[in-house]
Design an enzyme around this catalytic site. Structure first.
Site, PDB file in Angstrom:
ATOM      1  CG  HIS A 186     -78.492  18.090  29.216  1.00  0.00           C
ATOM      2  ND1 HIS A 186     -77.159  18.003  29.528  1.00  0.00           N
ATOM      3  CD2 HIS A 186     -79.122  17.179  29.990  1.00  0.00           C
ATOM      4  CE1 HIS A 186     -76.988  17.087  30.452  1.00  0.00           C
ATOM      5  NE2 HIS A 186     -78.164  16.568  30.756  1.00  0.00           N
ATOM      6  CG  HIS A 230     -74.115  16.694  37.226  1.00  0.00           C
ATOM      7  ND1 HIS A 230     -74.588  16.751  38.502  1.00  0.00           N
ATOM      8  CD2 HIS A 230     -75.200  16.896  36.437  1.00  0.00           C
ATOM      9  CE1 HIS A 230     -75.884  16.968  38.493  1.00  0.00           C
ATOM     10  NE2 HIS A 230     -76.282  17.057  37.263  1.00  0.00           N
TER      11      HIS A 230
END
Ligand code: ADP
Ligand code: MG
Lengths: 79, 726, 225, 79
Positions: B44, B90
């Protein structure tokens, strides 16, 4: 000292939230459900060792802010 | 504490990565340091699997002020105005706790935009759920939609566009992508690069709690049976505090106090401090005892890895501390100087006057691993569908089936839960191809849209990649905007799987080719890998968010019909491509073959000439032809209008279904007033644009000569049922 | 005419109402909630938004802010007060208006353009509207479900204190035209002296053709007349 | 049979609402207040005379709908 306060809508006030929750539970197959009402719950800790004084303080918080006395009832409990 | 293999694994690090860490440190890390490495080196934050490939995207152009690499991309829209925008995923948090996951997704992307000095002016989202029959889908949908609304409504930024899709591929891994768009003065943009030694490093915003510890590494791992264990890391969004933070930051940005500023997003204090120092080629020393904490006895490890929301890190110029503090106090926010910049090029962490950790910044940033992962090309499928082999179906039945399907149903059940009008600059709301937001106090506007096509991308990633860029481009064109630049959110499966890595590589090739051709650069984006469970990867789902400019505001066209008896033309050629179409999916559950071809030259010409027609005010309404084909497009133009349409049968093609449901690209349906028709025709002819007269608007019915007649009211009803009954 | 817009932490329609007021030539000032003095004003507006995040009860915490005491004083002295959306909720929390705003009956935030009927067009706020005029106005709220006791409801009716009711485009009022479950489809009410108006719909969003329509304009021009 | 259910946020989960209420009460001069957390409260009546069965039913309602187990804890009490 720690207290709980429960706040519920007065009997004659419509409780849209409780109604929807009730219907949803019924639709989910909970047939024995007779009635549900939703309210608020507070856990309050105060720096005060005298219970009756502490309760008075909590009561003041309820009256001044936490509860809308026009539509809500409340109950204080020591926990 | 001794670092064991188990601890390393728990931090999502490979053993060879650990060896690498030891080499960079020339010693063993302690637990705090290991945690910091794990946060910075996970997928990420480090983009270790994607970095090599992202480099090939076109990121430059006259319109670009800042491309990828900052908190968000910045483009020039003339005068002194800049638009700052970005999209972010998300996905994993939203699957675990849909309301908070989606809400904090919105909050996070907003911070990316206002850290750069922009006032956010629009929110968009792209949300993808599993099959509607899947037991989890309904509550996930409910939670995500109310979470997006809950955050956006409360902070007071209109949520104006998005897309909502259902596909069994997301059964165990939904996608929640949020995009924020802001407006700034182009001479007043703030960056994250630290400058100068001994400058105050200031923590502002909410207090730090234990929430989201290891959130970023969670987003970098697949789900498995043990995902439940990771649950307590859920972050709770506080849009109220974010609103205060937004106003306080914008107030502080009015003068010249800020050297650099960065929101604490994934990996919180760690990534923000490392990124600022790394960009500035500096070091940073933090005194962790000063970090405002919400819980008692928080350890340095917890503070550095917490993902508590609504926090920012600011490097202030000398002597500005007091005036800055006053602003944050006015807004009831914490403001604490927690450290300073140094020339050591190290991240130095002190706690109770003791150094608890010290890591060279470049070990965390530029020396983070980069992988050239193995990938395989997708073989183009040779599958063809022959309509003759399928059960015959009536056009009307096929149309009704599509319009009433979850993917094509009217989305107002969702969009009515979003405040679309707050800020009073929403010129066109959800429900059309793109939303239009006026630049406050000015006579110009931007158009915004998000698009994806997972089925196309799965079948052929290159074509799919091209198609989503083109579709997004078209959606801006139809509302009269000149497309300027995009942001992209690349949602893929496990990159350690070579097929997935192939899909990624080839989708990017497609995106690159289309963006280059259309002069439609990528200015920001986000990669989300490991979407899938137990080796089942989701369809490749890149999402494109585009921004276009309307130089001179006009009453929006919308895509609903405006008049009786106006002429309808179809710009672009129809071949009748049915493979991968909605028609086959909804009516026959067939999901085969190649997606439609993309001809970029036609895309560009058709789009630019439609824009000319719009500029010359010759058009009453227009809508691009996408999923579902011509007949679905015309039906969508009928909804919310008072008119129907009468369409001719095609002269050439034999199969009506191919003609009316084929998904050939680069096409638009345009409504033109009879009196303007010859003028419009001349422009199209002069520019060699292929078009067909397909019929005209009429009252009350959608009609095809001798084939179909359905009342517009019924059509509308069919389209509106699904969500309300779900 | 001088107006003041009170800004609470979490207000988010404060700029919108200020823009509308200035467009209508009000001399407007923004007043931060921590102030203890109000500038001289003919009109005080409590704007929409989520003051204090709508935490506890919408409007409850704003109702305790420092400036509110001043607003109450001015209100009692006859100053015109307009509460829109969250502003309406704050007015009921302070007791300046009676009743309360409960959660919408479907428990969802609702944002859409709805029709409302002007019930009383004889006040400072509504004299430019025609009686029973039907407006198309945007609503955007979670708690717009107006509720009050039957005694107060009788008074509202008897004294003509209902400002607006939700209806359909033909002016029909029934269950299906009521977006949020509001008692008798009430969308806005006055106090008994009619110097205070609380309403859920957002007139400030309806002042420009290119954004929406101009159905909100007459509320502001009524105030100016 | 009638029960009360109190639902509170888990210990480490942020309670933005409780925090704002706490600050407000402090600003209103309630200095002894040490801590306040806000939760939900339900009053539920079921058609079931066996207490342990009734509790099981309530528990199911909590798990299925009333409580978000990921961020909330709950307690059932007979009233
Ligand atoms: N989750 C969402 N949030 C906001 N708007 C949405 C959402 N889902 C769909 N919409 C809106 O619904 C309309 C139809 O969506 P879609 O069919 O995907 O449009 P298109 O095919 O033109 O891209 C668009 O205006 C879109 O903005
Ligand atoms: Mg479109």
């Amino acid at each position: 000292m720690k207290f709980s306060v429960t706040v519920t809508l007065k009997k004659d006030v419509l409780d849209p939230q409780g109604k929807v929750v009730e219907n949803t539970l019924m639709n989910m197959g909970m047939k024995d459900l007779r009635n549900i009402r939703q309210g608020k719950y507070f856990q309050i800790e105060v720096d005060e060792n005298d219970q009756s004084l502490a309760e008075k303080k909590i009561d003041l918080m309820c009256k001044k802010l936490l509860v809308n006395l026009i539509i809500e009832d409340y109950k204080i409990n020591k926990i | 504490m001794k670092i064991t293999n188990k601890i390393i694994e728990k931090h999502g690090l490979k053993l060879e990565e650990y060896e690498n860490i030891k080499r960079l440190l020339q010693r063993e890390p302690n637990l705090l340091e290991l945690g910091i490495f794990s946060a910075m080196w996970n997928e990420h934050c480090s983009y270790k699997s994607s970095r090599l490939h992202l480099k090939k995207l076109p990121t430059k152009g006259k319109q670009v002020i800042q491309g990828p690499g900052e908190n968000a991309g910045v483009i020039d829209i003339g005068d002194d105005d800049a638009i700052i925008f970005k999209i972010e995923s998300h996905n994993h948090p939203s699957y675990i706790e849909p309301y908070q996951g989606a809400a904090t997704g919105v909050g996070g992307i907003l911070r990316d935009v206002f850290t750069m000095g922009a006032r956010p002016i629009a929110l968009l989202n792209s949300i993808h759920f599993g099959s509607p029959d899947h037991p989890k889908t309904k509550s996930l949908l409910n939670g995500v939609v109310s979470g997006i609304g809950g955050y956006g409504n409360c902070i007071g930024i209109p949520t104006v566009a998005g897309e909502t899709k259902f596909n069994a591929t997301y059964n165990e891994n939904i996608l929640v992508n949020a995009m924020a768009v802001g407006h700034a003065n182009k001479n007043k943009i703030f960056y994250s690069k630290a400058k100068g030694v001994n400058k105050s490093v200031v923590y502002v915003g909410s207090k730090t709690g234990r929430d989201g510890i290891h959130g970023a590494s969670m987003a970098s791992a697949e789900f498995d049976e043990n995902s439940d264990e990771k649950k307590p890391t859920v972050q709770v969004g506080d849009p109220f505090t974010e609103k205060l933070l937004l106003e306080a930051c914008l107030e502080l940005m009015k003068d010249n106090s800020i050297i650099s500023i960065q929101d604490m997003g994934a990996a919180g204090l760690t990534s923000s401090s490392v990124e600022m120092a790394s960009k500035g080629g500096l070091g940073m020393e933090l005194e962790l005892d000063k970090v405002p904490c919400r819980e008692e006895n928080m350890t340095p490890y917890e503070m550095m890895l917490s993902e508590s929301q609504e926090r920012m890190l600011i490097i202030l110029d000398d002597g500005k501390e007091n005036s800055a503090k006053k602003i944050f106090e006015k807004w009831d926010l914490d403001f604490v100087i927690i450290g300073k910049t140094t020339n050591t090029k190290n991240l130095t962490l002190k706690f109770n006057n003791k150094i608890e950790g010290e890591i060279p910044i470049n070990a965390l940033a530029s020396k983070a691993p980069v992988y050239d992962r193995e990938w395989v090309k997708k073989k183009p499928t040779k599958e063809k569908i022959n309509l003759k082999d399928l059960k015959k179906i009536k056009i009307e039945d096929a149309l009704v089936k599509i319009l009433s399907s979850p993917n094509h149903s009217n989305k107002s059940w969702i969009t009515n839960q979003y405040d679309q009008s707050v800020m009073c600059d929403t010129i066109q709301k959800s429900g059309s191809d793109a939303a239009i937001i006026r630049i406050h106090n000015k006579d110009k506007a931007i158009a915004v849209s998000v698009d994806s096509s997972a089925n196309y991308c799965k079948s052929n990633p290159i074509l799919g990649g091209k198609q989503i860029v083109c579709e997004n481009w078209r959606n801006l064109i139809t509302v009269g905007a000149k497309p300027l630049a995009i942001t992209n959110c690349l949602n893929f499966g496990n990159p350690e799987n070579k097929e997935v890595m192939g899909e990624f590589t080839e989708c990017l090739d497609g995106i690159k080719e289309a963006c280059e051709f259309l002069n439609y650069p990528v200015v920001s984006g986000n990669v989300s890998f490991y979407n899938g469970t137990n080796k089942k990867n989701i369809f490749p789902t890149p999402v494109i968010g585009g921004v276009g400019l309307i130089k001179k505001l006009f009453k929006p066209l919308g895509h609903s019909f405006k008049k009786d008896k106006s002429k309808l033309i179809l710009i672009g050629k129809t071949f009748g491509h049915l493979e991968q179409s909605c028609f086959l999916k909804e009516n026959y559950s067939i999901n085969k073959g190649m997606p439609p071809e993309i001809n970029l030259l036609n895309e560009k010409n058709n789009g630019e000439n439609l824009l000319k027609l719009i500029d010359k005010n010759l058009i009453l309404s227009s809508h691009d032809v996408s999923n579902g084909g011509l007949l679905v497009t015309v039906s969508e133009m009928i909804f919310n209008s008072n008119y129907g349409a009468k369409l001719h049968k095609p002269k050439k093609l034999t199969s009506l279904c191919e003609y009316f449901f084929g998904e050939d690209q680069a096409r638009y349906v345009v409504e033109i007033d009879e009196n303007n028709y010859s003028k419009a025709e001349k422009i199209l002819k002069d520019n060699n644009i292929y078009y067909e007269m397909i019929g005209n608007t009429q009252k009350d019915y959608l009609e095809i000569d001798g084939e179909l007649k359905i009342s517009t009211k019924d059509l509308f009803k069919v389209n509106n049922k699904w969500y309300n009954n779900y | 005419m001088r107006s003041s817009v009170i800004v609470f932490p979490g207000s988010n329609c404060d700029r919108d109402i200020a823009v509308a007021l200035e467009k209508m030539q009000f001399k407007n000032q923004m007043v931060w909630h921590k102030e203890t003095k109000l500038p001289k004003s003919d009109l005080i507006v409590l704007p929409g938004g989520f003051s204090y995040g709508d935490y506890l009860r919408s409007g409850a915490i704003a109702g305790k802010s420092l400036i509110i005491d001043e607003v109450i004083k001015e209100a009692n002295a006859g100053c015109l007060i307009l509460g829109i959306c969250n502003g309406f909720q704050i007015l009921t929390e302070t007791g300046l208006l009676k009743g309360t705003l409960l959660r919408n009956k479907n428990l969802k935030f609702i944002n859409k353009d709805v029709h409302v009927k002007v019930i009383n067009n004889e006040t400072k706020f509504s004299n430019k509207y025609k009686k029973n005029q039907i407006l198309n106005i945007n609503i955007a709220h979670n708690e717009g479900n107006y509720f009050t006791n039957s005694k107060h409801l009788d008074q509202l009716k008897k004294d003509n204190l209902i400002a607006f009711k939700y209806c359909n485009e033909d002016g029909k009022i029934n269950e299906s035209t009521n977006p949020n479950g509001s008692l008798e489809s009430i969308a806005g009410i006055y106090n008994s002296k009619k110097n205070i108006l609380g309403m859920m719909p957002h007139p400030e969003r309806m002042v420009e053709e290119i954004v929406s329509n101009k159905d909100g304009i007459n509320l502001f021009s009524s105030l100016l007349s």
